[in-house]
Design an enzyme around this catalytic site. Sequence first.
Site, short mmCIF file in Angstrom:
data_model
loop_
_atom_site.label_atom_id
_atom_site.label_comp_id
_atom_site.label_asym_id
_atom_site.label_seq_id
_atom_site.Cartn_x
_atom_site.Cartn_y
_atom_site.Cartn_z
N ASN A 1 64.32 -16.35 -74.42
CA ASN A 1 63.46 -16.01 -73.28
C ASN A 1 64.03 -16.77 -72.09
OD1 ASN A 1 61.48 -15.64 -71.39
ND2 ASN A 1 59.78 -16.23 -72.72
N HIS B 1 53.36 -8.45 -70.01
CA HIS B 1 52.81 -9.10 -71.22
C HIS B 1 52.70 -8.10 -72.38
CE1 HIS B 1 50.36 -12.18 -68.61
NE2 HIS B 1 51.54 -12.68 -68.92
N GLU C 1 42.69 -18.63 -76.04
CA GLU C 1 42.63 -19.22 -77.37
C GLU C 1 41.86 -20.53 -77.39
OE1 GLU C 1 46.70 -19.55 -78.84
OE2 GLU C 1 47.10 -17.53 -78.09
N ASN C 2 41.83 -21.22 -76.24
CA ASN C 2 41.30 -22.59 -76.24
C ASN C 2 40.01 -22.81 -75.46
OD1 ASN C 2 43.51 -23.96 -77.72
ND2 ASN C 2 44.72 -23.15 -76.03
N ARG D 1 48.04 -16.83 -59.17
CA ARG D 1 48.09 -15.50 -58.55
C ARG D 1 46.68 -14.98 -58.28
NH1 ARG D 1 51.71 -13.08 -63.12
NH2 ARG D 1 52.97 -14.94 -63.30
N GLU E 1 54.63 -14.06 -79.02
CA GLU E 1 55.57 -13.09 -78.47
C GLU E 1 56.95 -13.22 -79.11
OE1 GLU E 1 53.86 -14.57 -74.73
OE2 GLU E 1 54.52 -12.68 -73.87
N ARG F 1 63.95 -11.38 -74.56
CA ARG F 1 62.82 -10.91 -73.77
C ARG F 1 63.37 -10.43 -72.43
NH1 ARG F 1 58.79 -14.10 -70.06
NH2 ARG F 1 57.30 -12.45 -69.67
N MET G 1 43.17 -24.52 -66.42
CA MET G 1 41.76 -24.28 -66.74
C MET G 1 41.08 -25.53 -67.30
SD MET G 1 39.22 -22.27 -66.60
CE MET G 1 39.65 -20.56 -66.34
N ARG G 2 41.86 -26.39 -67.98
CA ARG G 2 41.25 -27.62 -68.51
C ARG G 2 40.67 -28.47 -67.38
NH1 ARG G 2 46.43 -28.34 -72.27
NH2 ARG G 2 47.22 -27.44 -70.36
P1 AMP Z 1 49.96 -20.02 -71.49
O1 AMP Z 1 50.52 -19.42 -70.22
O2 AMP Z 1 49.51 -19.03 -72.49
O3 AMP Z 1 50.85 -21.10 -72.07
O4 AMP Z 1 48.63 -20.79 -71.03
C1 AMP Z 1 48.70 -21.94 -70.25
C2 AMP Z 1 47.32 -22.26 -69.71
O5 AMP Z 1 46.36 -22.37 -70.78
C3 AMP Z 1 47.26 -23.61 -69.02
O6 AMP Z 1 47.61 -23.51 -67.67
C4 AMP Z 1 45.80 -23.99 -69.18
O7 AMP Z 1 45.10 -23.52 -68.04
C5 AMP Z 1 45.31 -23.21 -70.36
N1 AMP Z 1 44.90 -24.07 -71.47
C6 AMP Z 1 45.66 -24.63 -72.42
N2 AMP Z 1 44.91 -25.38 -73.26
C7 AMP Z 1 43.63 -25.28 -72.83
C8 AMP Z 1 42.38 -25.81 -73.27
N3 AMP Z 1 42.28 -26.61 -74.34
N4 AMP Z 1 41.28 -25.47 -72.57
C9 AMP Z 1 41.34 -24.67 -71.49
N5 AMP Z 1 42.50 -24.15 -71.04
C10 AMP Z 1 43.62 -24.44 -71.69
#
Ligand code: AMP
Length: 401
Positions: A11, A182, A335-336, A243, A386, A93, A285-286
């Site tokens: 990737n 995606h 997922e989280n 975005r 992916e 990818r 988001m955390r």
């Molecule tokens: P990804 O692009 O799928 O790797 O997702 C990355 C994003 O997932 C990060 O910028 C976080 O905002 C979010 N993320 C990862 N872990 C958590 C968590 N435990 N709680 C909330 N958001 C999370």
Amino acid sequence: MSGGTRVLVLNAGSSSVKYQLIDMLDGTRAAAGLVERIGERGGRLAHTPPDGGRREVLADFPDHTAALSSMAAQLELDGMGLDSPELAAVGHRVVHGGQRFTEPTLVTDEVLDHIRLLIPVAPLHNPANIAGIEVARRLRPDLPQVAVFDTAFHATLPEPAARYAIDRRTADAYRVRRYGFHGTSHQYVSRETARLLGRDPAEVNVIVLHLGNGASASAVAGGVCVETSMGLTPLEGLVMGTRSGDADPGLVFHLHRVGGLTIDEIDDLLNRRSGLLGLCGDNDMREVLRRSEEGDEEARLAFDAYVHRLRKYIGAYYAVLGRVDAIVFTAGVGENAAPVREAACAGLQALGIELDPELNEVRSGEARVVSRAYSRVTVAVVPTDEELEIARQSFALVRGA
Ligand code: AMP
């Protein structure tokens, strides 16, 4: 054709390359790694060998050739170099396949030329993907190289969903239409959801919510994608980390004419300084959750705007599908972040959506149901993969499966 059972998945981004060596007999990772800061000073390669652990190379990687040569040297150290007979293919990818590439495709000179023709619609991504393919071909000319496109799964979008309501000739002249992105994740997750439900993918209608730093939704009817939220570029749709997602196209003219911003400045604003980051100064988001729990109003508004957009898409895709069997959350946020899932599903009992608050709070890396047993629509969390999907599609192609 090689008799190997491993696929190297690449990737390649503009300044980074992620790689995974996947054993197709059981889907396990034989090795994985990430090269960062390609083309800049102070590059770094982090490699995870088969025995776990970790090796690091700190060096300048002036280009993708240097980066991939260093990756190849690491794999060589593990006895799994690019000349290994166990390697069946390299799966790449590729972000944009335009209207031509709707399936995984064996790379030839002609295919590569066509991917180059698509650079104007994916100026940030396709050049890096091409560099990855070129270097891998040079390093191992006899090995099948397979391109797996982010847009491919969305090629089935019906014409009314794929068209923007603008002048046809102008749209066709500049290849303006809704491509979606995606796709590899939406395909993998929708199929895994059917598996989780114990049903044939051809029988189930699923709304997939891929919520990562980039975010997109799709409506998948019987395994076929019929709607998706990203469009000509990955800017359309949901509120994302940086975005804006959907916005009145008129704001571009307004910011230019009234605000004096240039096109490049508006591009930067909407792609890199908007979304959660634009609303509250944090794109993770955390952080948004932590701050809003502490009563920070900007963070709360960012969260609410994110969820509001998500709910609009759930409602819209419900109408598109007519019958929904499952709503599935995936990627980093999906997922989280239990609070996002909870807020997205709140008050939708009339649509047959009944989240189970306790199941929703359970932390796990496994695919799982988080709705009540009697919920007409199953709500699920399915971790995306992916790389595994790219490896599977590449392997199936070279094996003629
Ligand atoms: P990804 O692009 O799928 O790797 O997702 C990355 C994003 O997932 C990060 O910028 C976080 O905002 C979010 N993320 C990862 N872990 C958590 C968590 N435990 N709680 C909330 N958001 C999370």
